[in-house]
Motif scaffolding. Structure first.
Motif, mmCIF file in Angstrom:
data_model
loop_
_atom_site.group_PDB
_atom_site.id
_atom_site.type_symbol
_atom_site.label_atom_id
_atom_site.label_comp_id
_atom_site.label_asym_id
_atom_site.label_seq_id
_atom_site.Cartn_x
_atom_site.Cartn_y
_atom_site.Cartn_z
ATOM 1 N N LEU A 76 1.048 -1.024 0.204
ATOM 2 C CA LEU A 76 0.086 -0.085 0.157
ATOM 3 C C LEU A 76 0.843 1.058 0.029
ATOM 4 O O LEU A 76 0.006 2.167 -0.644
ATOM 5 C CB LEU A 76 -0.867 -0.259 0.632
ATOM 6 C CG LEU A 76 -2.958 -0.453 1.597
ATOM 7 C CD1 LEU A 76 -3.191 -0.674 2.237
ATOM 8 C CD2 LEU A 76 -3.613 -0.362 0.127
ATOM 9 N N TYR A 79 2.128 2.091 -3.631
ATOM 10 C CA TYR A 79 1.154 1.710 -4.345
ATOM 11 C C TYR A 79 -0.179 2.765 -4.640
ATOM 12 O O TYR A 79 -0.341 3.550 -5.294
ATOM 13 C CB TYR A 79 -0.068 0.601 -4.725
ATOM 14 C CG TYR A 79 -0.907 0.277 -5.824
ATOM 15 C CD1 TYR A 79 -0.511 -0.818 -6.622
ATOM 16 C CD2 TYR A 79 -2.331 0.748 -5.695
ATOM 17 C CE1 TYR A 79 -1.347 -0.609 -7.672
ATOM 18 C CE2 TYR A 79 -3.146 0.721 -6.441
ATOM 19 C CZ TYR A 79 -2.482 0.303 -7.586
ATOM 20 O OH TYR A 79 -3.605 -0.301 -8.846
ATOM 21 N N TRP A 80 -0.397 3.154 -3.167
ATOM 22 C CA TRP A 80 -1.274 4.141 -2.963
ATOM 23 C C TRP A 80 -0.978 5.596 -3.582
ATOM 24 O O TRP A 80 -1.923 6.483 -4.327
ATOM 25 C CB TRP A 80 -1.725 4.638 -0.983
ATOM 26 C CG TRP A 80 -2.865 4.577 -0.874
ATOM 27 C CD1 TRP A 80 -3.330 5.826 -1.430
ATOM 28 C CD2 TRP A 80 -4.136 5.286 -0.174
ATOM 29 N NE1 TRP A 80 -4.790 6.293 -1.139
ATOM 30 C CE2 TRP A 80 -4.830 5.729 0.065
ATOM 31 C CE3 TRP A 80 -3.827 3.789 1.190
ATOM 32 C CZ2 TRP A 80 -5.956 5.457 0.629
ATOM 33 C CZ3 TRP A 80 -4.808 4.262 2.360
ATOM 34 C CH2 TRP A 80 -6.229 5.020 1.383
ATOM 35 N N GLY A 84 -3.131 5.552 -6.607
ATOM 36 C CA GLY A 84 -4.053 5.836 -5.760
ATOM 37 C C GLY A 84 -4.819 4.585 -5.747
ATOM 38 O O GLY A 84 -4.921 3.927 -6.681
ATOM 39 N N LEU A 85 -5.938 4.831 -4.979
ATOM 40 C CA LEU A 85 -7.026 3.742 -4.619
ATOM 41 C C LEU A 85 -8.207 4.327 -4.294
ATOM 42 O O LEU A 85 -8.419 6.119 -3.514
ATOM 43 C CB LEU A 85 -7.130 3.230 -3.371
ATOM 44 C CG LEU A 85 -5.795 2.060 -3.153
ATOM 45 C CD1 LEU A 85 -5.551 1.633 -1.814
ATOM 46 C CD2 LEU A 85 -5.787 1.003 -4.235
ATOM 47 N N TYR A 95 -4.909 -3.057 -7.008
ATOM 48 C CA TYR A 95 -3.890 -3.035 -6.007
ATOM 49 C C TYR A 95 -3.959 -4.917 -5.195
ATOM 50 O O TYR A 95 -2.676 -5.367 -5.351
ATOM 51 C CB TYR A 95 -4.167 -1.996 -5.246
ATOM 52 C CG TYR A 95 -3.712 -2.258 -3.390
ATOM 53 C CD1 TYR A 95 -2.072 -2.504 -3.239
ATOM 54 C CD2 TYR A 95 -4.778 -3.027 -2.557
ATOM 55 C CE1 TYR A 95 -1.257 -3.043 -1.924
ATOM 56 C CE2 TYR A 95 -3.614 -3.563 -1.159
ATOM 57 C CZ TYR A 95 -2.803 -3.149 -1.203
ATOM 58 O OH TYR A 95 -1.724 -4.293 0.165
#
Ligand SMILES: [Zn+2]
Length: 135
Positions: A76, A79-80, A84-85, A95
């Motif tokens: 996370l 990746y975040w 973005g999530l 993800y």
């Protein structure tokens, strides 16, 4: 001068898969995780201090599970910010897919690391039969 400078630090020794007792010799037969079917092959005993490796090394599965979950969520962190999530699109599922892929790729290393943690939990520094490990 104290003798403490001769004792290699715990964390680097653990991360580089060194013997838990003398922290100088590699625990695994192969330096690399390849070939994968031999990636968990342990030496019978440490060639420097004689510490037995195999006696308690059948476990580590629970630690491996914990490490896998930790890595899953660590994904996370990169990746975040990058991708973005959002609940509004498929990004959560992408993800999960990417994270699963990373975890699978890292699995041989995680298995080795969990075995190392297990060894270090049950073996402290200097517990081998050959106490004198100078030079
Ligand atoms: Zn050793």
């Amino acid at each position: 001068m104290t003798s403490s400078s001769k004792k290699p630090a715990l964390l680097p020794a653990m991360l580089t898969m060194k013997c838990p007792s003398c922290r100088r010799s590699s625990v695994f037969i192969n330096k690399s995780v390849f070939p994968l079917d031999k990636c968990l092959a342990l030496k019978d005993e440490c060639e420097i201090c004689g510490q037995r490796m195999k006696s308690e090394s059948n476990n580590g599965g629970g630690i491996n599970y914990a490490l896998t979950m930790i890595l899953f969520f660590l994904n996370l962190l990169w990746y975040w910010p990058i991708f973005g999530l959002s609940y509004k699109d498929n990004s959560v599922f992408i993800y999960l897919g990417v994270s699963t892929f990373v975890v699978i790729i890292a699995q041989p290393y995680l298995m080795r690391l969990s075995r190392m943690i297990y060894l270090y939990l049950y073996t402290s520094f200097g517990t081998s039969r050959r106490v004198n490990i100078e030079g």
